[in-house]
Design a protein around this motif. Structure first.
Motif, short mmCIF file in Angstrom:
data_model
loop_
_atom_site.label_atom_id
_atom_site.label_comp_id
_atom_site.label_asym_id
_atom_site.label_seq_id
_atom_site.Cartn_x
_atom_site.Cartn_y
_atom_site.Cartn_z
N UNK A 172 0.83 -1.22 0.00
CA UNK A 172 0.00 0.00 0.00
C UNK A 172 0.85 1.26 0.00
N UNK A 173 1.93 1.26 0.79
CA UNK A 173 2.81 2.44 0.82
C UNK A 173 3.47 2.64 -0.54
N UNK A 174 3.95 1.54 -1.12
CA UNK A 174 4.60 1.65 -2.43
C UNK A 174 3.62 2.15 -3.49
N UNK A 175 2.41 1.57 -3.49
CA UNK A 175 1.41 1.99 -4.46
C UNK A 175 0.99 3.43 -4.25
N UNK A 176 0.79 3.82 -2.99
CA UNK A 176 0.37 5.19 -2.70
C UNK A 176 1.44 6.19 -3.11
N UNK A 177 2.70 5.85 -2.89
CA UNK A 177 3.79 6.76 -3.27
C UNK A 177 3.88 6.87 -4.79
N UNK A 178 3.75 5.75 -5.48
CA UNK A 178 3.77 5.77 -6.94
C UNK A 178 2.62 6.62 -7.47
N UNK A 179 1.43 6.46 -6.89
CA UNK A 179 0.29 7.27 -7.31
C UNK A 179 0.55 8.75 -7.06
N UNK A 180 1.18 9.07 -5.92
CA UNK A 180 1.50 10.47 -5.61
C UNK A 180 2.44 11.06 -6.64
N UNK A 181 3.47 10.31 -7.00
CA UNK A 181 4.43 10.81 -7.99
C UNK A 181 3.77 10.93 -9.37
N UNK A 182 2.82 10.05 -9.66
CA UNK A 182 2.09 10.15 -10.92
C UNK A 182 1.23 11.41 -10.94
N UNK A 183 0.55 11.68 -9.82
CA UNK A 183 -0.25 12.91 -9.74
C UNK A 183 0.64 14.15 -9.83
N UNK A 184 1.83 14.09 -9.21
CA UNK A 184 2.77 15.20 -9.33
C UNK A 184 3.12 15.46 -10.79
N UNK A 185 3.38 14.39 -11.52
CA UNK A 185 3.75 14.53 -12.94
C UNK A 185 2.58 15.05 -13.76
N UNK A 186 1.37 14.58 -13.50
CA UNK A 186 0.20 15.07 -14.23
C UNK A 186 -0.04 16.54 -13.92
N UNK A 187 0.18 16.95 -12.66
CA UNK A 187 0.02 18.35 -12.30
C UNK A 187 1.06 19.21 -13.00
N UNK A 188 2.28 18.67 -13.08
CA UNK A 188 3.35 19.40 -13.78
C UNK A 188 3.00 19.59 -15.25
N UNK A 189 2.52 18.54 -15.90
CA UNK A 189 2.14 18.64 -17.32
C UNK A 189 1.00 19.64 -17.50
N UNK A 190 0.03 19.59 -16.61
CA UNK A 190 -1.13 20.48 -16.71
C UNK A 190 -0.73 21.93 -16.52
N UNK A 191 0.14 22.20 -15.56
CA UNK A 191 0.59 23.58 -15.34
C UNK A 191 1.39 24.10 -16.53
N UNK A 192 2.25 23.24 -17.10
CA UNK A 192 3.01 23.64 -18.27
C UNK A 192 2.09 23.95 -19.44
N UNK A 193 1.08 23.12 -19.62
CA UNK A 193 0.11 23.33 -20.70
C UNK A 193 -0.68 24.62 -20.49
N UNK A 194 -1.11 24.83 -19.22
CA UNK A 194 -1.86 26.05 -18.92
C UNK A 194 -1.01 27.29 -19.15
#
Length: 501
Positions: A172-194
């Motif tokens: 669960x910790x590994x999955x949750x951390x991976x999901x967090x880093x994925x959300x970080x990357x999606x937020x980064x892409x979205x901010x760059x696009x915006x």
């Protein structure tokens, strides 16, 4: 009389070698024949501290903290201690119980009662008593041994449940951390696009004010800008919620979570194409289900033993006196010993019903164990398929993103040179934005699939994780819950597998 009692006791002890009820034998479970890989490679993989292969020190630290502070694991650890105490209490009935008793007091006897005191005797006197007592129920039919066997299996099941908590916690910790880093990357892409679209809005606003473009074109540019802008708060919310979830796993209050390597830099651990079934048999849930079966099997013997008489020996040795100075003299001594035999004659089917219920519980546990084995095979096969097909999907999406980036670049050049309308540029950039997000989400899915693969196989890595966890205060246990051989069909090293007669 004493010699006869000794002879009787010796005979009863010899008879006590037999235990009522069936001895446990592990059911055979055929594994899927397709899982044929190198045994040593499979063992090495199953025993690997796999989360270190992601090559992210922050993830390693988070898992270490969770193993020491997580509340579910603390509860499971306390549960192991509880069942260890229950096992000890049940096992104690196999041995004689010895106790002591002492009392001292002063008595005022009545001179007017129905039985008056002897004339010339003081109405006040002391009462002193000291004695040792002993009792022992001879386990002639194995009732106590079967109960002890069941209690031991309950203890092993509690330990296997704790191992299952460790397995789920690390995953669960590994999955949750991976999901967090994925959300970080999606937020980064979205901010760059915006940010890029915000610049386009500024330029197109100047062109519109200069009369070079229509209001429709400006509205189209603004629309795409606000699509990206609206996605940012949702992603920020999900990031914060994911951080709070990780903190819960760590036993902490809500707060920020440290980041390690970039999402794209997280390494993918290698796995074999399959695993022999004897490694899957070490999954905590399968072992826990088997211990439940062992306990239920032993309790059939406990139920059947009610048909037979119970034999107990009791005795005491002590002194009683009205004067403390005479308490330990010869005349004050008192002793007794006795044997008792008690058994049922007519119970109106009560014992029969108890036995039938115990047999039904054993069948429930048997089917539960077989279902756990089948579910283990299914989860592992699903995880293998998941990671394999997701790799193929990720490779295709990587090529798609590359093609969309080229498409977006060329469409803008065509627009700037007057060969096409800005609608083509908007379509290309929209497709690129969605493709980048989808690629990141598939990366996340692949990492999750690899975590689930290690989770589904169980193995020695749970033991390695346990070394970093909060451990029970109990430092020794009656037997190991590890099977002598992981293959279904071989008996684990528990008392329930030994012949009792």
């Amino acid at each position: 009389m004493m010699n006869r009692l000794i002879t009787l006791t010796t005979g009863l002890l010899l008879l006590a070698g037999c235990a009522i009820g069936p001895d446990y034998k592990r059911p055979e479970n055929a594994s899927p024949p397709a899982w044929l890989v190198d045994m040593q490679q499979a063992k090495d993989t199953a025993n690997t501290v796999w989360w270190e292969q992601f090559n992210d020190p922050v993830l390693n630290d988070l898992i270490t903290t969770a193993l020491k502070e997580n509340y579910d694991l603390r509860i499971a650890t306390a549960r192991v201690e509880e069942f260890y105490g229950r096992y000890g209490a049940t096992r104690a009935d196999l041995f004689p119980q010895v106790g002591y008793d002492g009392s001292a007091g002063r008595v005022q006897a009545t001179t007017k009662g129905p039985i008056p005191i002897t004339p010339g005797t003081s109405s006040q006197y002391g009462a002193f008593q000291a004695e040792f007592s002993a009792s022992w129920e001879i386990d002639l039919w194995g009732k106590i041994r079967r109960a002890t066997e069941a209690a031991q299996a309950d203890l092993m099941a509690a330990e296997d449940f704790r191992s299952g908590v460790i397995l789920s916690l690390v995953s669960s910790v590994a999955t949750a951390y991976v999901d967090l880093r994925s959300l970080d990357r999606q937020l980064e892409i979205t901010k760059q696009t915006a940010k890029s679209r915000e610049e386009s809005v500024r330029l197109f606003t100047l062109r519109f004010e200069g009369g070079n473009i229509s209001e429709m074109e400006l509205s189209q540019v603004k629309s795409e800008y606000y699509v990206a802008l609206a996605a940012i708060p949702d992603l920020e919310k999900r990031v914060r919620q994911q951080e709070n979830f990780i903190n819960l796993l760590l036993g902490r209050n809500p707060g920020p979570i440290e980041r390690g390597k970039a999402f794209d830099a997280i390494a993918l651990p290698a796995v074999p194409a399959g695993l022999p079934s004897d490694l899957l048999a070490r999954r905590p849930d399968i072992r826990q289900a088997e211990q439940a079966l062992i306990a239920a099997n032993a309790r059939i013997g406990v139920a059947k033993a009610q048909y037979f008489p119970s034999i107990s020996l009791t005795g005491f040795f002590g002194s009683a006196s009205t004067d403390f100075s005479d308490l330990f003299t010869g005349p004050a001594k008192a002793w007794s010993y006795a044997g008792s035999l008690a058994g049922p004659i007519f119970t109106a089917g009560k014992i029969k019903g108890t036995v039938k219920a115990a047999q039904a519980v054993q069948q429930e546990a048997l089917f539960g164990y077989e279902q756990a084995v089948r579910n283990g095979f299914r989860e592992f096969e699903d995880s293998l398929i998941d990671q394999d097909r997701t790799r193929v999907q990720l490779d295709a999406q990587a090529k798609q993103v590359e093609a969309l980036a080229t498409y977006a670049k060329l469409s803008r050049l065509r627009y700037e040179n007057g060969y096409t309308s800005y609608i083509e540029v908007l379509d290309a950039e929209r497709s690129l934005f969605n493709g980048q997000l989808s690629y990141t989400q598939t990366q996340d899915s692949l990492l999750r699939a690899l975590v689930n693969l290690y989770k589904s196989m169980g193995g020695g890595w749970v033991v390695e994780a346990d070394k970093q966890s909060v451990t029970p205060a109990v430092t020794s246990q009656p037997t190991s819950s590890q099977p002598s051989s992981g293959m279904p069909g071989s008996a684990p090293k528990t008392d329930g597998n030994k012949k009792s007669s």
